[in-house]
Design a protein around this motif. Sequence first.
Motif, PDB file in Angstrom:
ATOM      1  N   ALA A 153      47.886  46.512  42.025  1.00  0.00           N
ATOM      2  CA  ALA A 153      47.702  45.060  42.091  1.00  0.00           C
ATOM      3  C   ALA A 153      47.205  44.636  43.471  1.00  0.00           C
ATOM      4  O   ALA A 153      46.318  43.778  43.587  1.00  0.00           O
ATOM      5  N   ARG A 154      47.746  45.242  44.519  1.00  0.00           N
ATOM      6  CA  ARG A 154      47.319  44.893  45.875  1.00  0.00           C
ATOM      7  C   ARG A 154      45.878  45.321  46.136  1.00  0.00           C
ATOM      8  O   ARG A 154      45.078  44.564  46.695  1.00  0.00           O
ATOM      9  N   LEU A 155      45.528  46.525  45.723  1.00  0.00           N
ATOM     10  CA  LEU A 155      44.185  47.050  45.972  1.00  0.00           C
ATOM     11  C   LEU A 155      43.107  46.281  45.230  1.00  0.00           C
ATOM     12  O   LEU A 155      41.967  46.180  45.688  1.00  0.00           O
ATOM     13  N   THR A 156      43.431  45.753  44.060  1.00  0.00           N
ATOM     14  CA  THR A 156      42.431  45.094  43.212  1.00  0.00           C
ATOM     15  C   THR A 156      42.481  43.576  43.276  1.00  0.00           C
ATOM     16  O   THR A 156      41.653  42.923  42.646  1.00  0.00           O
ATOM     17  N   ARG A 157      43.427  43.007  44.038  1.00  0.00           N
ATOM     18  CA  ARG A 157      43.653  41.557  43.989  1.00  0.00           C
ATOM     19  C   ARG A 157      42.416  40.749  44.362  1.00  0.00           C
ATOM     20  O   ARG A 157      42.014  39.820  43.642  1.00  0.00           O
ATOM     21  N   ARG A 158      41.795  41.060  45.491  1.00  0.00           N
ATOM     22  CA  ARG A 158      40.637  40.266  45.921  1.00  0.00           C
ATOM     23  C   ARG A 158      39.506  40.353  44.911  1.00  0.00           C
ATOM     24  O   ARG A 158      38.850  39.353  44.597  1.00  0.00           O
ATOM     25  N   HIS A 159      39.282  41.559  44.403  1.00  0.00           N
ATOM     26  CA  HIS A 159      38.238  41.724  43.385  1.00  0.00           C
ATOM     27  C   HIS A 159      38.532  40.880  42.161  1.00  0.00           C
ATOM     28  O   HIS A 159      37.648  40.170  41.654  1.00  0.00           O
ATOM     29  N   ARG A 160      39.763  40.930  41.675  1.00  0.00           N
ATOM     30  CA  ARG A 160      40.099  40.189  40.464  1.00  0.00           C
ATOM     31  C   ARG A 160      39.975  38.686  40.669  1.00  0.00           C
ATOM     32  O   ARG A 160      39.433  37.974  39.820  1.00  0.00           O
ATOM     33  N   LEU A 161      40.439  38.182  41.806  1.00  0.00           N
ATOM     34  CA  LEU A 161      40.390  36.741  42.057  1.00  0.00           C
ATOM     35  C   LEU A 161      38.952  36.239  42.203  1.00  0.00           C
ATOM     36  O   LEU A 161      38.569  35.213  41.613  1.00  0.00           O
ATOM     37  N   LEU A 162      38.148  36.955  42.985  1.00  0.00           N
ATOM     38  CA  LEU A 162      36.771  36.513  43.197  1.00  0.00           C
ATOM     39  C   LEU A 162      35.941  36.639  41.919  1.00  0.00           C
ATOM     40  O   LEU A 162      35.137  35.760  41.590  1.00  0.00           O
ATOM     41  N   THR A 163      36.135  37.727  41.188  1.00  0.00           N
ATOM     42  CA  THR A 163      35.384  37.915  39.953  1.00  0.00           C
ATOM     43  C   THR A 163      35.769  36.877  38.908  1.00  0.00           C
ATOM     44  O   THR A 163      34.907  36.308  38.229  1.00  0.00           O
ATOM     45  N   GLU A 164      37.071  36.604  38.788  1.00  0.00           N
ATOM     46  CA  GLU A 164      37.516  35.582  37.838  1.00  0.00           C
ATOM     47  C   GLU A 164      36.924  34.226  38.196  1.00  0.00           C
ATOM     48  O   GLU A 164      36.496  33.465  37.318  1.00  0.00           O
ATOM     49  N   ASP A 191      38.719  52.340  35.451  1.00  0.00           N
ATOM     50  CA  ASP A 191      38.545  51.292  34.438  1.00  0.00           C
ATOM     51  C   ASP A 191      39.675  51.282  33.416  1.00  0.00           C
ATOM     52  O   ASP A 191      39.988  50.235  32.838  1.00  0.00           O
ATOM     53  N   ALA A 192      40.294  52.429  33.168  1.00  0.00           N
ATOM     54  CA  ALA A 192      41.378  52.501  32.190  1.00  0.00           C
ATOM     55  C   ALA A 192      42.558  51.621  32.591  1.00  0.00           C
ATOM     56  O   ALA A 192      43.323  51.173  31.733  1.00  0.00           O
ATOM     57  N   ALA A 193      42.720  51.352  33.880  1.00  0.00           N
ATOM     58  CA  ALA A 193      43.864  50.589  34.377  1.00  0.00           C
ATOM     59  C   ALA A 193      43.694  49.091  34.203  1.00  0.00           C
ATOM     60  O   ALA A 193      44.623  48.324  34.447  1.00  0.00           O
ATOM     61  N   GLY A 194      42.496  48.670  33.781  1.00  0.00           N
ATOM     62  CA  GLY A 194      42.205  47.252  33.624  1.00  0.00           C
ATOM     63  C   GLY A 194      40.913  46.907  34.330  1.00  0.00           C
ATOM     64  O   GLY A 194      40.618  47.446  35.402  1.00  0.00           O
ATOM     65  N   TYR A 195      40.130  46.017  33.720  1.00  0.00           N
ATOM     66  CA  TYR A 195      38.798  45.728  34.234  1.00  0.00           C
ATOM     67  C   TYR A 195      38.471  44.275  33.946  1.00  0.00           C
ATOM     68  O   TYR A 195      38.711  43.784  32.839  1.00  0.00           O
ATOM     69  N   VAL A 196      37.954  43.578  34.945  1.00  0.00           N
ATOM     70  CA  VAL A 196      37.592  42.176  34.762  1.00  0.00           C
ATOM     71  C   VAL A 196      36.142  42.051  34.327  1.00  0.00           C
ATOM     72  O   VAL A 196      35.828  41.581  33.249  1.00  0.00           O
ATOM     73  N   ASP A 197      35.217  42.499  35.176  1.00  0.00           N
ATOM     74  CA  ASP A 197      33.795  42.359  34.877  1.00  0.00           C
ATOM     75  C   ASP A 197      33.022  43.129  35.939  1.00  0.00           C
ATOM     76  O   ASP A 197      33.537  43.410  37.025  1.00  0.00           O
ATOM     77  N   ALA A 198      31.752  43.435  35.627  1.00  0.00           N
ATOM     78  CA  ALA A 198      30.892  44.137  36.585  1.00  0.00           C
ATOM     79  C   ALA A 198      30.211  43.188  37.559  1.00  0.00           C
ATOM     80  O   ALA A 198      29.397  43.617  38.376  1.00  0.00           O
ATOM     81  N   LEU A 199      30.564  41.912  37.506  1.00  0.00           N
ATOM     82  CA  LEU A 199      29.855  40.870  38.244  1.00  0.00           C
ATOM     83  C   LEU A 199      29.800  41.116  39.744  1.00  0.00           C
ATOM     84  O   LEU A 199      28.797  40.820  40.395  1.00  0.00           O
ATOM     85  N   GLU A 223      32.094  46.386  42.057  1.00  0.00           N
ATOM     86  CA  GLU A 223      33.032  47.207  42.822  1.00  0.00           C
ATOM     87  C   GLU A 223      33.635  48.364  42.026  1.00  0.00           C
ATOM     88  O   GLU A 223      34.618  48.952  42.471  1.00  0.00           O
ATOM     89  N   GLY A 224      33.071  48.711  40.887  1.00  0.00           N
ATOM     90  CA  GLY A 224      33.710  49.696  40.023  1.00  0.00           C
ATOM     91  C   GLY A 224      34.017  51.017  40.691  1.00  0.00           C
ATOM     92  O   GLY A 224      35.135  51.532  40.596  1.00  0.00           O
ATOM     93  N   ILE A 225      33.035  51.605  41.374  1.00  0.00           N
ATOM     94  CA  ILE A 225      33.251  52.913  42.000  1.00  0.00           C
ATOM     95  C   ILE A 225      34.218  52.811  43.166  1.00  0.00           C
ATOM     96  O   ILE A 225      35.112  53.663  43.330  1.00  0.00           O
ATOM     97  N   ALA A 226      34.076  51.784  43.996  1.00  0.00           N
ATOM     98  CA  ALA A 226      34.986  51.623  45.127  1.00  0.00           C
ATOM     99  C   ALA A 226      36.429  51.498  44.645  1.00  0.00           C
ATOM    100  O   ALA A 226      37.349  52.105  45.219  1.00  0.00           O
ATOM    101  N   LEU A 227      36.648  50.726  43.586  1.00  0.00           N
ATOM    102  CA  LEU A 227      38.001  50.577  43.055  1.00  0.00           C
ATOM    103  C   LEU A 227      38.496  51.853  42.385  1.00  0.00           C
ATOM    104  O   LEU A 227      39.681  52.175  42.449  1.00  0.00           O
TER     105      LEU A 227
END
Length: 338
Positions: free
Chosen positions: A293-304, A253-261, A264-268
Amino acid sequence: MIDLLVAGGGPAGLAAAIHAARVGMQAVVVEPRAAPVDKACGEGIMPSGVAALRSLGVEVSGHDLRGIRYLAGARRAEATFHGSPGLGVRRTELHAALYQRAVELGVRIVPGKVGEIRQAHDRVSAAGLTARWLIAADGLHSPLRRELGLDRPGGAYPRRYGMRRHYRIAPWTDFVEVHWSRHGEAYVTPVGDNLVGVAVLSRDRCSYDEHLMAFPALAAVLGGRGANSVRGAGPLRQRARSQRAGRALLVGDAAGYVDALTGEGIALAMATAAAAVSCLAAARPQAYPAQWARLTRRHRLLTEGLLRAARYPATARLIVPAAHRAPAAFRAAVHALQ
């Protein structure tokens, strides 16, 4: 001089220390809280997160999760996971298992808190220790993100908060249920034979019980069965200018966090911890931000995308009907995240 100093002994920090120990690095974790550590958490782990834990030799007990179900009144949409199930597990059980595995591998865990960080061309010093590298895994509101000059203002987004409580009741499903209302979402996660966790997410600031009233059918099932007190967290959105500053990297989470929606917190946390240690073991810390950025991209896009739709009552009420009418699209979204 040690190889790796990890600031923060939550799941991300412990996973990083375990990865480091497995590749022959000497790791020390600095953490002020006694184990096991609890926190507000949905407690559902995606299949990729379960696989990552097992690859570290970490086994946790809990309740198998077959998929994700969205509900709003009489409408529903659900998608099962491909292959292996996810897992609903108490945060304290997860932390205890990671802690034990780290100790088994020779990771030293010391009480304390990392404050000032001093860096040189070949070392970093903090909390009275000197290491070749530092990983900051000190959580959502990371003081070290600020200390390293990496904190980035959250912008004009509405602030969202989460609260969680457990209920003594037999799980009625092996799905994570996400109940939607115009005020927010309620996540129901089975975590044991007679225990479910219910987390509410919303931009409205009110009590947990007031939030639960937005889901009358769920509240009626849970009534009078509360097993513990409410834990909260937020604001949820946190941003970083980069995931690296010199010889220090941010993970979890320290690296940046969008939302818990999307849950995926533990997986990321597992994925970013592995990537960070891999970059450090190769003496290529500069490669980590791109990997993050690559590992979190899908999560960030879908959550946003979901957050934008949920921001206004007129569009929020359309999310579950849309998923109901387009089950293939809903399944594709769930499979992309798992």
